[in-house]
Design a protein around this motif. Structure first.
Motif, PDB file in Angstrom:
ATOM      1  N   HIS A   1      13.353  -8.313 -50.206  1.00 32.86           N
ATOM      2  CA  HIS A   1      14.264  -8.932 -49.249  1.00 32.86           C
ATOM      3  C   HIS A   1      15.707  -8.475 -49.430  1.00 32.86           C
ATOM      4  O   HIS A   1      16.488  -8.508 -48.471  1.00 32.86           O
ATOM      5  CB  HIS A   1      14.150 -10.455 -49.315  1.00 32.86           C
ATOM      6  N   ILE A   2      16.075  -8.056 -50.630  1.00 32.73           N
ATOM      7  CA  ILE A   2      17.403  -7.436 -50.786  1.00 32.73           C
ATOM      8  C   ILE A   2      17.461  -6.154 -49.960  1.00 32.73           C
ATOM      9  O   ILE A   2      18.420  -5.910 -49.215  1.00 32.73           O
ATOM     10  CB  ILE A   2      17.694  -7.152 -52.267  1.00 32.73           C
ATOM     11  N   CYS A   3      16.430  -5.323 -50.095  1.00 34.96           N
ATOM     12  CA  CYS A   3      16.377  -4.073 -49.323  1.00 34.96           C
ATOM     13  C   CYS A   3      16.311  -4.359 -47.829  1.00 34.96           C
ATOM     14  O   CYS A   3      16.948  -3.653 -47.018  1.00 34.96           O
ATOM     15  CB  CYS A   3      15.176  -3.248 -49.753  1.00 34.96           C
ATOM     16  N   TYR A   4      15.569  -5.376 -47.451  1.00 30.37           N
ATOM     17  CA  TYR A   4      15.421  -5.736 -46.043  1.00 30.37           C
ATOM     18  C   TYR A   4      16.750  -6.193 -45.447  1.00 30.37           C
ATOM     19  O   TYR A   4      17.129  -5.787 -44.338  1.00 30.37           O
ATOM     20  CB  TYR A   4      14.364  -6.827 -45.919  1.00 30.37           C
ATOM     21  N   LEU A   5      17.495  -7.043 -46.171  1.00 32.07           N
ATOM     22  CA  LEU A   5      18.753  -7.566 -45.648  1.00 32.07           C
ATOM     23  C   LEU A   5      19.796  -6.469 -45.488  1.00 32.07           C
ATOM     24  O   LEU A   5      20.663  -6.549 -44.614  1.00 32.07           O
ATOM     25  CB  LEU A   5      19.270  -8.684 -46.554  1.00 32.07           C
ATOM     26  N   TYR A   6      19.727  -5.451 -46.334  1.00 29.52           N
ATOM     27  CA  TYR A   6      20.682  -4.341 -46.250  1.00 29.52           C
ATOM     28  C   TYR A   6      20.086  -3.108 -45.578  1.00 29.52           C
ATOM     29  O   TYR A   6      20.640  -2.014 -45.675  1.00 29.52           O
ATOM     30  CB  TYR A   6      21.162  -3.965 -47.652  1.00 29.52           C
ATOM     31  N   ASN A   7      18.936  -3.255 -44.912  1.00 34.83           N
ATOM     32  CA  ASN A   7      18.223  -2.080 -44.420  1.00 34.83           C
ATOM     33  C   ASN A   7      19.063  -1.304 -43.403  1.00 34.83           C
ATOM     34  O   ASN A   7      19.843  -1.873 -42.628  1.00 34.83           O
ATOM     35  CB  ASN A   7      16.870  -2.490 -43.824  1.00 34.83           C
ATOM     36  N   GLY A   8      18.874   0.006 -43.417  1.00 24.26           N
ATOM     37  CA  GLY A   8      19.576   0.879 -42.482  1.00 24.26           C
ATOM     38  C   GLY A   8      18.675   1.449 -41.406  1.00 24.26           C
ATOM     39  O   GLY A   8      19.030   2.448 -40.769  1.00 24.26           O
ATOM     40  N   LEU A   9      17.507   0.832 -41.203  1.00 20.90           N
ATOM     41  CA  LEU A   9      16.542   1.329 -40.227  1.00 20.90           C
ATOM     42  C   LEU A   9      16.585   0.563 -38.917  1.00 20.90           C
ATOM     43  O   LEU A   9      15.778   0.817 -38.025  1.00 20.90           O
ATOM     44  CB  LEU A   9      15.124   1.248 -40.820  1.00 20.90           C
ATOM     45  N   GLY A  10      17.501  -0.404 -38.835  1.00 23.87           N
ATOM     46  CA  GLY A  10      17.591  -1.199 -37.616  1.00 23.87           C
ATOM     47  C   GLY A  10      16.530  -2.264 -37.492  1.00 23.87           C
ATOM     48  O   GLY A  10      16.271  -2.772 -36.390  1.00 23.87           O
TER      49      GLY A  10
ATOM     50  N   TRP B   1       5.654   7.912 -41.976  1.00 24.09           N
ATOM     51  CA  TRP B   1       6.560   6.935 -41.382  1.00 24.09           C
ATOM     52  C   TRP B   1       7.969   6.997 -41.967  1.00 24.09           C
ATOM     53  O   TRP B   1       8.759   6.072 -41.796  1.00 24.09           O
ATOM     54  CB  TRP B   1       5.996   5.526 -41.564  1.00 24.09           C
ATOM     55  N   LEU B   2       8.308   8.068 -42.645  1.00 20.28           N
ATOM     56  CA  LEU B   2       9.622   8.198 -43.282  1.00 20.28           C
ATOM     57  C   LEU B   2      10.753   8.047 -42.262  1.00 20.28           C
ATOM     58  O   LEU B   2      10.775   8.722 -41.229  1.00 20.28           O
ATOM     59  CB  LEU B   2       9.736   9.553 -43.968  1.00 20.28           C
ATOM     60  N   GLY B   3      11.682   7.157 -42.570  1.00 23.30           N
ATOM     61  CA  GLY B   3      12.848   6.961 -41.714  1.00 23.30           C
ATOM     62  C   GLY B   3      12.592   6.136 -40.475  1.00 23.30           C
ATOM     63  O   GLY B   3      13.506   5.943 -39.664  1.00 23.30           O
ATOM     64  N   LYS B   4      11.375   5.607 -40.314  1.00 23.54           N
ATOM     65  CA  LYS B   4      11.035   4.828 -39.130  1.00 23.54           C
ATOM     66  C   LYS B   4      10.879   3.353 -39.497  1.00 23.54           C
ATOM     67  O   LYS B   4      10.786   2.990 -40.663  1.00 23.54           O
ATOM     68  CB  LYS B   4       9.752   5.365 -38.491  1.00 23.54           C
ATOM     69  N   ASP B   5      10.868   2.516 -38.498  1.00 26.28           N
ATOM     70  CA  ASP B   5      10.725   1.073 -38.691  1.00 26.28           C
ATOM     71  C   ASP B   5       9.310   0.766 -39.172  1.00 26.28           C
ATOM     72  O   ASP B   5       8.347   0.874 -38.407  1.00 26.28           O
ATOM     73  CB  ASP B   5      11.022   0.363 -37.374  1.00 26.28           C
ATOM     74  N   TYR B   6       9.201   0.384 -40.443  1.00 25.98           N
ATOM     75  CA  TYR B   6       7.875   0.125 -41.007  1.00 25.98           C
ATOM     76  C   TYR B   6       7.296  -1.219 -40.557  1.00 25.98           C
ATOM     77  O   TYR B   6       6.160  -1.540 -40.898  1.00 25.98           O
ATOM     78  CB  TYR B   6       7.913   0.198 -42.537  1.00 25.98           C
ATOM     79  N   THR B   7       8.066  -2.021 -39.803  1.00 21.27           N
ATOM     80  CA  THR B   7       7.524  -3.266 -39.241  1.00 21.27           C
ATOM     81  C   THR B   7       7.068  -3.084 -37.804  1.00 21.27           C
ATOM     82  O   THR B   7       6.609  -4.044 -37.174  1.00 21.27           O
ATOM     83  CB  THR B   7       8.582  -4.385 -39.285  1.00 21.27           C
TER      84      THR B   7
END
Length: 352
Positions: free
Chosen positions: A21-30, A239-245
């Protein structure tokens, strides 16, 4: 007899959720839900994407296995009352006490605070503060469904048929999991993936709760780990660099094969190498659920303040979120579990 490997995997997964969730909150993938304008570290976006397909599937598999062990010592009614306290109370009443903070900050970051009348800010914050508590809500629904299936005789009949399955079948269970990933996914609220999580819960209950299954997974733990690493590499390249959700990612055969192999590897290696108990693991077993329940409003508050009020390099934001958020979460958990009434609302515990 306690299943120490499952206990240890459960609290380890809770810590993994914390780090994710730290990575998610600061994510740069939009990815929606992150802090707007926050600077990210691309390497940590990659790591978040690597764990995302499988760590919640693992928790639902463990929950299904644990449901079987709980029902060996409880009646259906006792099981449901316990699940009501431990799952439903924190994911409903807990919103009034703690998790409204999550809703409030999400409203604030979205810019909607200026348009909401002051008397409605708290109620709307409560309603929108669910965060990771969707897991507890879904697990309560699955527990009720399991009791219904037991009453109908279906659950025990199929569990007995799954008692001595060949080891190769465990890997082939990826197929029903992949199929389930295609259905019962809510729009917008993409975390509510009822199909795949129900399948994972039932596979845990029907198949992987058997001693023979756990012994087989322990024997093949290292080969499964190698297969999961290979699958993770292929998934990352794809999926590199893409929205994994994104639904396209979550429904793909490659993603689900990787996710299921990673789950089996975690269970197998956990059974073989993570089955001990000591003072630390006993504490973490008791605290793990509280960490999961409480970590998100703490992390969101810390990450929001770091981004909004400090001009720090991205690496420092990640590091301070971890080093500040983790002890605050533990401290809050200790305080709440010692506070009558509040501990039931937030943690579902009637006593310390």
């Amino acid at each position: 007899m306690r299943r120490h490997s499952l206990d240890n995997l459960r609290w380890a997964a809770a810590l993994l959720v914390f780090a994710y969730h730290i990575c998610y909150l600061y994510n740069g993938l939009g990815i929606p839900g992150g802090i707007p304008g926050a600077e990210s570290l691309p390497a940590l976006d990659i790591l978040a994407g690597i764990v995302y397909p499988w760590f919640m599937v693992l928790l639902f598999v463990i929950a299904g296995m644990s449901a079987q062990y709980a029902l060996e010592r409880r009646t259906d009614g006792q099981f449901l009352r316990e699940r009501r306290d431990r799952l439903l109370a924190p994911s409903t009443l807990g919103l009034l006490v703690v998790h409204w903070v999550t809703g409030y900050l999400n409203i604030r970051m979205g810019g909607a605070l200026a348009f909401i009348p002051t008397p409605l800010v708290y109620p709307i914050s409560v309603i929108s503060g669910i965060g990771p508590l969707w897991f507890a809500q879904m697990l309560f629904v699955f527990s009720c469904l399991l009791v219904l299936l037991r009453r109908l005789g279906w659950a025990e009949k199929w569990r007995k048929r799954c008692e001595n399955l060949p080891s190769a079948v465990f890997v082939l269970l990826f197929l029903p999991l992949w199929g389930a990933a295609q259905v019962l996914n809510l729009p917008v609220l993409t975390m509510y993936r009822f199909g795949i999580y129900l399948a994972a819960f039932l596979i845990g209950y029907l198949v992987l709760s058997h001693e023979a299954a756990q012994e087989a997974l322990a024997r093949f733990g290292l080969p499964l780990l190698a297969a999961a690493a290979a699958g993770g590499a292929a998934y990352t390249v794809r999926w590199l660099g893409k929205d994994y959700t994104d639904p396209a990612c979550l429904r793909s055969g490659l993603t689900n094969l990787y996710a299921w192999t990673a789950v089996l590897a975690a269970l197998g290696c956990g059974q073989r190498y993570f089955d001990g108990e000591n003072a630390f693991t006993r504490y973490m077993r008791r605290a793990g659920f509280g960490i999961y329940v409480l970590h998100y409003p703490v992390l969101l508050s810390v990450c929001y303040c770091l981004h909004t009020y400090f001009d720090l390099p991205a690496a420092w934001n990640y590091l301070l979120a971890l080093t500040a958020g983790l002890p605050v979460t533990f401290a809050l958990c200790e305080i709440i579990q010692r506070t009558p009434v509040i501990r039931y609302f937030v943690l579902g515990r009637r006593g310390r």
